[in-house]
Design a protein around this motif. Structure first.
Motif, PDB file in Angstrom:
ATOM      1  N   VAL A 296     -11.272  43.688  47.116  1.00 49.74           N
ATOM      2  CA  VAL A 296     -12.429  42.796  47.116  1.00 49.74           C
ATOM      3  C   VAL A 296     -12.985  42.603  45.707  1.00 49.74           C
ATOM      4  O   VAL A 296     -13.339  41.484  45.312  1.00 49.74           O
ATOM      5  N   SER A 297     -13.053  43.679  44.921  1.00 51.09           N
ATOM      6  CA  SER A 297     -13.647  43.596  43.584  1.00 51.09           C
ATOM      7  C   SER A 297     -12.730  42.928  42.563  1.00 51.09           C
ATOM      8  O   SER A 297     -13.177  42.522  41.490  1.00 51.09           O
TER       9      SER A 297
ATOM     10  N   ILE B 131      -9.193  41.293  53.497  1.00 50.33           N
ATOM     11  CA  ILE B 131      -8.699  42.420  52.706  1.00 50.33           C
ATOM     12  C   ILE B 131      -7.191  42.567  52.888  1.00 50.33           C
ATOM     13  O   ILE B 131      -6.469  42.913  51.952  1.00 50.33           O
TER      14      ILE B 131
ATOM     15  N   SER C 121     -19.960  41.659  52.100  1.00 49.75           N
ATOM     16  CA  SER C 121     -20.246  41.332  50.706  1.00 49.75           C
ATOM     17  C   SER C 121     -20.089  39.836  50.467  1.00 49.75           C
ATOM     18  O   SER C 121     -19.520  39.100  51.285  1.00 49.75           O
TER      19      SER C 121
ATOM     20  N   VAL D 222     -16.329  38.493  50.489  1.00 54.76           N
ATOM     21  CA  VAL D 222     -15.727  38.441  51.820  1.00 54.76           C
ATOM     22  C   VAL D 222     -16.410  37.388  52.681  1.00 54.76           C
ATOM     23  O   VAL D 222     -15.748  36.635  53.405  1.00 54.76           O
TER      24      VAL D 222
ATOM     25  N   ARG E  41      -5.615  39.110  50.863  1.00 52.20           N
ATOM     26  CA  ARG E  41      -6.032  38.587  49.556  1.00 52.20           C
ATOM     27  C   ARG E  41      -4.990  38.824  48.455  1.00 52.20           C
ATOM     28  O   ARG E  41      -4.746  37.944  47.630  1.00 52.20           O
TER      29      ARG E  41
END
Length: 201
Positions: A75-76, A184, A146, A149, A187
């Protein structure tokens, strides 16, 4: 030696720094200051020390967990595939396709991670619980909700939900599914294999 610090702010008498609070920072030895990181620090490797306060907030605990978790790095944007056991399957431990892909990944000695959000383990397949539980990675609600997402989830929901399914409460129904973790799973994937069926428009 790199020095990383997660600023949990701590008790009332602790120093408050808006630039570093709630973030990972790296020590700049030349300028003698903490520099906030845009993403997470590199995952632990080699010989490393893990130290800190004797009392942690839930935020600080999540920061430590995120160092070892794959989901947060995906995600980051700090995902580093060079440090993974490849090939690697990312899935969700459900009945049917998920558990079967997982079973074959283990047989062929591929890496395997099943991402599970809060409450998802209850719905994981019996086969996955019995033989693939070592691959379960529990993803925090905060990460699944977040900004990154949520933006992808909203875009996908708008295009994936067919006209015949767009009842007044369709957004609530989609939100109840474990669909956010799909982001997740896909991606950073080089390929996505889907086995199922398609609905008529």
């Amino acid at each position: 030696c790199k020095l990383y610090f997660f600023d949990d702010a701590g008790p009332p008498w602790a120093r408050k720094d808006a630039a570093t609070e709630g973030k990972w920072s790296c020590w700049n030895a030349i300028d003698k200051k903490w520099e906030p990181l845009e993403t997470m620090p590199p995952a632990p490797s080699g010989v490393y020390a893990g130290i800190g306060a004797t009392r942690l907030s839930s935020r600080a605990e999540r920061a430590i967990h995120s160092l070892y978790g794959l989901a947060a790095r995906i995600v980051s944007g700090s995902f580093d595939r060079s440090r993974l056991h490849l090939p690697m399957l990312l899935s969700g431990a459900c009945d049917g396709a998920d558990e079967t892909f997982g079973e074959l990944a283990i047989i062929h000695e591929h890496g395997l991670v099943h991402f599970l959000g809060p409450g998802d383990e209850e719905w994981a397949s019996k086969k996955a619980k019995e033989a693939q539980k070592h691959a379960f990675e529990h993803v925090q609600k905060e990460l699944l909700e977040s900004e990154v997402v949520s933006a992808a989830f909203d875009k996908a929901a708008e295009s994936r939900v067919l006209g015949s399914e767009r009842t007044p409460d369709w957004k609530a129904k989609v939100a109840e599914m474990a669909a956010r973790r799909n982001f997740i799973q896909v991606r950073c994937a080089d390929a996505v294999y889907v086995v199922g069926w398609r609905l008529e428009k």
